[in-house]
Design an enzyme around this catalytic site. Structure first.
Site, PDB file in Angstrom:
ATOM      1  N   SER A 263      -6.926 -24.907  16.859  1.00  0.00           N
ATOM      2  CA  SER A 263      -7.654 -23.846  17.553  1.00  0.00           C
ATOM      3  C   SER A 263      -8.991 -23.560  16.869  1.00  0.00           C
ATOM      4  O   SER A 263      -9.842 -24.445  16.782  1.00  0.00           O
ATOM      5  CB  SER A 263      -6.766 -22.598  17.623  1.00  0.00           C
TER       6      SER A 263
ATOM      7  N   ASP B 276      -3.302 -24.217  28.613  1.00  0.00           N
ATOM      8  CA  ASP B 276      -4.120 -23.651  27.535  1.00  0.00           C
ATOM      9  C   ASP B 276      -5.481 -23.292  28.081  1.00  0.00           C
ATOM     10  O   ASP B 276      -6.165 -24.125  28.684  1.00  0.00           O
ATOM     11  CB  ASP B 276      -4.241 -24.667  26.394  1.00  0.00           C
TER      12      ASP B 276
ATOM     13  N   HIS C 236      -1.011 -23.629  24.421  1.00  0.00           N
ATOM     14  CA  HIS C 236      -1.745 -23.489  23.173  1.00  0.00           C
ATOM     15  C   HIS C 236      -0.756 -23.271  22.019  1.00  0.00           C
ATOM     16  O   HIS C 236       0.213 -22.535  22.145  1.00  0.00           O
ATOM     17  CB  HIS C 236      -2.699 -22.293  23.274  1.00  0.00           C
TER      18      HIS C 236
END
Length: 325
Positions: A173, A267, A297
């Protein structure tokens, strides 16, 4: 790479990837998190969000390693904590890991499980970086810390039992953003980087891609969260145009380390990860884009409870071994 472990699809429009039905095992995990009453990160104070993130993601079963040691190195802002994971292998390649959390959340403990999995399955010496967090330390503090840790690893990995001549960066991320920024910086300095592994990375402060329309309400990460994270991280609108912040806007990516980019169908960041993979390929960088249409995610942190995530971790470990040896 084991193609049975990786789902892929053709882009049905530029910078867009497919979404399949949410994996049933993953859906059960999402339901458990929702039942526990965890609010969106953006609905909380920074202190509360940090506490809950640490509670939710710390702990769990993890593979045993030869050693796990907490150290401190000299960083741009003073002492920089790192955690070193050494596998039971002689002279392993070295990976510098940067955790997710929107540059605002995350600890060495909340990323402990995924680092242990990477060290064990890839057979790599993993250095996890406890970089400075926003908003107390906005851009470029985190990217400076990440790159300082990479430079340190290049100079001292051998003292920890690793091989500094086989060196990579990996991040999840926002940590994927930091890993990508480190790869860009390494290209222009004396650090020789052999691979970058970007796991559902944040690459651009744009909210007009299809994944924001389709998955702006989550699960696990929402558009409101992403906007909030960017607001914590950037000092002013000017920073949005800095290629070490919005790596997808870098004017030239030619010559950066070969990449593996992992994206998930469910996501909100799906399409900006795909866009970065395309940018890398367009600039002549060797890149593998591994897309998992039924995942969300953060799915690589759920290997204990989601079979597809476990398979994806094996595929990622194989990609790391292919790149770094």
């Amino acid at each position: 790479m084991d193609e049975t472990a990786v789902e892929s699809s053709e882009h049905d429009e530029p910078h867009r990837e497919s979404t399949d039905e949410l994996d049933p095992e993953l859906a059960a995990v999402v339901a458990d998190i929702q039942a526990a009453g965890v609010p969106q990160w953006s609905a909380l104070s920074v202190a509360s969000a940090r506490r809950i993130e640490d509670e939710v993601f710390s702990g769990g079963a993890s593979p045993d390693l030869r050693t796990v040691r907490d150290l401190r190195i000299d960083g741009p802002g003073g002492d920089l904590p790192i955690r070193v994971y050494r596998p039971d292998r002689e002279d392993p390649p070295t990976l510098v890991f940067t955790h997710g959390g929107g540059w605002t959340l995350g600890t060495l403990d909340s990323s402990d499980n995924i680092c242990r999995e990477l060290a064990s399955r890839a057979g790599a010496l993993v250095l996890s970086v406890d970089y400075r967090l926003a908003p107390e330390h906005p851009f470029p503090a985190a990217t400076d810390d990440a790159y300082a840790a990479l430079e340190w690893a290049g100079a001292h990995a051998a003292e920890l039992g690793g091989d500094s001549d086989r060196l990579g960066v990996v991040g999840t991320s926002a940590g994927g953003n930091l890993a990508a920024a480190s790869a860009i910086r390494a290209r222009d300095t004396s650090v020789t980087l052999d691979g970058q592994f970007l796991l559902y990375p944040m690459t651009d402060r744009r909210f007009d891609r299809s994944s924001y329309d389709e998955h702006g309400d989550g699960p696990l990460l929402t558009e409101a969260d992403v906007r909030w994270f960017w607001d914590q991280y950037l000092r002013s609108p000017v920073d949005e145009h800095n290629p070490f912040a919005t790596v997808c806007r870098a004017p030239d990516l030619a010559g950066v380390a070969p990449a593996t980019v992992v994206t998930a169908g469910h996501d909100v960041l799906r399409d900006e990860g795909a866009a970065y993979a395309e940018r890398l390929a367009d600039d002549g960088v060797t890149v593998d884009h591994d897309h998992y249409p039924s995942m969300t995610h953060g799915f690589l942190s759920l290997t204990d409870s989601v079979s597809r995530a476990d398979e994806a971790m094996d595929a990622l470990a194989a990609a790391i071994r292919d790149r770094l040896g």
